[in-house]
Design an enzyme around this catalytic site. Structure first.
Site, mmCIF file in Angstrom:
data_model
loop_
_atom_site.group_PDB
_atom_site.id
_atom_site.type_symbol
_atom_site.label_atom_id
_atom_site.label_comp_id
_atom_site.label_asym_id
_atom_site.label_seq_id
_atom_site.Cartn_x
_atom_site.Cartn_y
_atom_site.Cartn_z
ATOM 1 C CE LYS A 1 -1.749 -1.448 3.769
ATOM 2 N NZ LYS A 1 -2.461 -1.668 5.009
ATOM 3 C CB THR B 1 -6.280 8.487 7.250
ATOM 4 O OG1 THR B 1 -5.326 9.099 8.127
ATOM 5 C CG2 THR B 1 -6.578 9.421 6.105
ATOM 6 N N GLY C 1 -7.150 3.919 10.981
ATOM 7 C CA GLY C 1 -7.861 2.643 10.834
ATOM 8 C C GLY C 1 -8.072 2.215 9.396
ATOM 9 C CB THR C 2 -7.262 3.646 6.019
ATOM 10 O OG1 THR C 2 -6.010 4.127 6.477
ATOM 11 C CG2 THR C 2 -8.229 4.784 5.888
ATOM 12 N N GLY C 3 -5.900 0.994 7.249
ATOM 13 C CA GLY C 3 -5.198 -0.255 6.946
ATOM 14 C C GLY C 3 -5.978 -1.457 7.456
ATOM 15 C CB CYS C 4 -7.607 -2.164 10.745
ATOM 16 S SG CYS C 4 -6.284 -1.638 11.826
#
Ligand SMILES: Cc1ncc(COP(=O)(O)OP(=O)(O)O)c(N)n1
Ligand SMILES: Cc1nc(C(=O)O)sc1CCOP(=O)(O)O
Ligand SMILES: [Mg+2]
Length: 544
Positions: free
Chosen positions: A227, A260, A262-265
């Site tokens: 990412k 933003t 928590g976007t990865g989780c």
């Protein structure tokens, strides 16, 4: 350079091959079965389950007290994607929009107990991992997955929070590399995590991300998504997906927002959710990326917490229900008192823009507005609706859309009005949710009864008098109106040929659930909409 060491090291290549041969000899590991089925229909796997089985993701991650990331984000993401989500908590963090104030790691035997409880009972389709704060926990997870295989394993190799706080120290990196990556169907590192997994390799460009994806693939995961959200100087969010053969450069517009966290989780959970539904890997990633982009855009201005990194709204709801939006609260039947219904031909005839007409009607005393823009193209209808919503919200007057559920959804109108030959109320309700206002036209007691059963909020009954506005409209008269009102459990608004000369008689038929009149020409087929609305309002006020 560390990178070239990795590339040239036969150890890593051997390891990869070892894993691959292990995969074929270990047919009981359903993760492998799932991915092998992708091209020829992964959904076949779900067909073996009962029709009532709901796709199920188990997240193995840490709790975020601020609920922006971690277990809480995973639960929201899965709920938003329509998938059941169970949880194994590896650590409890004291965390908010400022940063991580504390971490309490769960004892590994209790992580094992949670894993056993869920995996032994609940037919998990996909396991997704987040914060794995100790090597012992990584080992416990590995052991549990061998004992209870699942269809796919999504590894988000969480190491550092968005605030920069360390969630899994360097000692865990080798645990990821050696134990989990070879089992993974996909890993989703960001630039920093990819770099850590690759022994500190510098990643500064999209081209570096390609190299990183290929190198990470050598550790054994079937697919790699690197990412690029943290790449500097890019107006796009660029992610690189490598499936072992082909690369895909996935670009989306970068949303400018502080929200933003928590976007990865959430992205990894969405991928897991789509896989659990039976999607092939690339489709799952594309859907997940689109979902996160939409959610970020939708909640780019919401304010939760005072820190630099706010959470976003997975359910795409906070913005529309926020107190600042000016949206009226729950439906109030007294809003039907003076119901203004627009008409594009009349506005054109008198040289009124739709926004001027709506504004004048509201300033004259209209209590609810319906946009009835027949024969207008969808784009223009939507544009008009968005402009009118601003005016209506400002005056706290509900705005409904005639016929077009799609337009109502797209502009987040307060509701719709449908007729007997439009979309049935129960379907409109399913699409619009429990809070939107739904009105339906009824000319008979039977239709009024059905409207109640189907979940409408009010009915429109007419034509009370003959009208030129709607072609071939059946006139039911004052008696017909009264009959329908008496049969209706819902509030009623009368419509059809009503104006200042006869509104009083309509209101005086003597039924308590008749709440007002809906009018088109008496307001809009006039030179001055403001004056006519004021006059009608005065007549109605006098009549009650
Ligand atoms: C308040 C109100 N009542 C009735 C109608 C008519 O709706 P419908 O029967 O669907 O006819 P069209 O308006 O779509 O021609 C209405 N619009 N509003
Ligand atoms: C849109 C509509 N629906 C009707 C019904 O009977 O359901 S009558 C009607 C037209 C109402 O326009 P005016 O106020 O100009 O008569
Ligand atoms: Mg209609």
């Amino acid at each position: 350079m560390a990178c070239s060491v990795v590339l040239s090291s036969p150890f890593y290549f051997c390891k990869n091959f070892t894993v691959l041969s292990l995969q074929s000899s270990n047919s009981s590991h359903r993760t492998r079965t799932f991915v092998a089925m992708q091209g020829d229909g992964a959904s076949a796997a779900t067909k073996n389950n009962s029709d009532l089985k709901i796709p199920h993701v188990l997240t193995v991650a840490g709790s975020d007290s601020g609920a922006g990331a971690g277990i809480q984000a995973d639960l929201k993401a899965c709920a938003a994607r329509g998938v059941y989500c169970s949880t194994v908590i590896t650590a409890v963090t004291a965390q908010n929009t400022v940063g991580v104030q504390g971490v309490n790691i769960m004892p590994e035997d209790f992580v094992a107990a949670q894993l056993k409880s869920v995996l032994s009972d609940m037919q998990v389709d996909v396991v997704k991992t987040g914060m794995l704060p100790s090597t012992d926990i990584v080992k416990v997870l590995h052991q549990s997955l061998r004992e209870f295989p699942v269809r796919a394993l999504v590894i988000d190799p969480v190491m550092v929070s968005t605030s920069g706080d360390v969630l899994a120290g360097p000692s865990i990196v080798s645990g990821f590399r050696d134990i989990l990556l070879p089992m993974a169907d996909i890993i989703t590192p960001n630039i920093k995590e990819a770099s850590a997994l690759l022994y500190g390799m510098q990643l500064a460009t999209v081209s570096d991300m390609y190299s990183a994806a290929k190198l990470l693939h050598c550790f054994g995961p079937r697919n790699v998504l690197v990412k690029g959200g943290d790449l500097p100087d890019s107006s796009d969010a660029v992610d690189i997906f490598f499936d072992g053969e082909n690369f895909h450069e996935l670009r989306s517009a970068r949303v400018k927002t502080r929200n933003t966290h928590g976007t990865g989780c959430s992205l990894a959970s969405c991928i897991a959710a789509e896989l659990a539904k039976g999607s092939p890997m690339l489709s799952a990633i594309k859907v997940a990326k689109r979902f996160i982009g939409t959610a970020l855009d939708y909640s780019k201005d919401i304010v939760v917490g005072n820190g630099p990194q706010g959470p976003f709204d997975h359910l795409l709801r906070l913005k529309s229900t926020s107190r600042n939006s000016g949206r009226p609260g729950a439906f109030n039947p007294s809003d039907l008192f003076l119901y203004a219904v627009t008409d594009p031909r009349m506005n054109k005839k008198w040289g009124h823009s739709i926004t001027d007409a709506v504004k004048a009607a509201i300033e004259g005393g209209a209590t609810i507005v319906q946009l009835r823009e027949k024969d207008v193209d969808t784009g223009s209808f939507l544009e008009a609706a968005r402009a009118c919503i601003e005016i209506c919200r400002h005056h706290r007057v509900p705005l409904l859309i005639n016929d077009r559920i799609d337009v109502a959804l797209a502009c987040d109108a307060d509701g719709v009005h449908v007729g007997q030959s439009d979309m049935p109320v129960r379907f409109a309700r399913a699409l619009l949710g429990p809070e939107k206002i739904i009105g339906v036209s009824c000319k008979t007691p039977e239709q009024a009864h059905q409207a109640w059963i189907d979940g409408a909020d009010y009915i429109g009954c007419g034509g009370v008098h003959p009208t030129n506005t709607k072609e071939n409209n059946l006139t039911v008269g004052l008696d017909g109106l009264k009959t329908v009102c008496l049969a209706s459990k819902l509030p009623v608004v009368a419509i059809g040929g009503i104006g200042i000369s006869n509104a009083s008689d309509v209101m005086k038929i003597g039924v308590p659930n008749l709440k007002g009149v809906a009018v088109v020409s008496a307001l809009f087929d006039r030179e001055c909409v403001l004056t006519e609305t004021k006059k009608l309002r005065a007549v109605l006020t006098e009549a009650i």
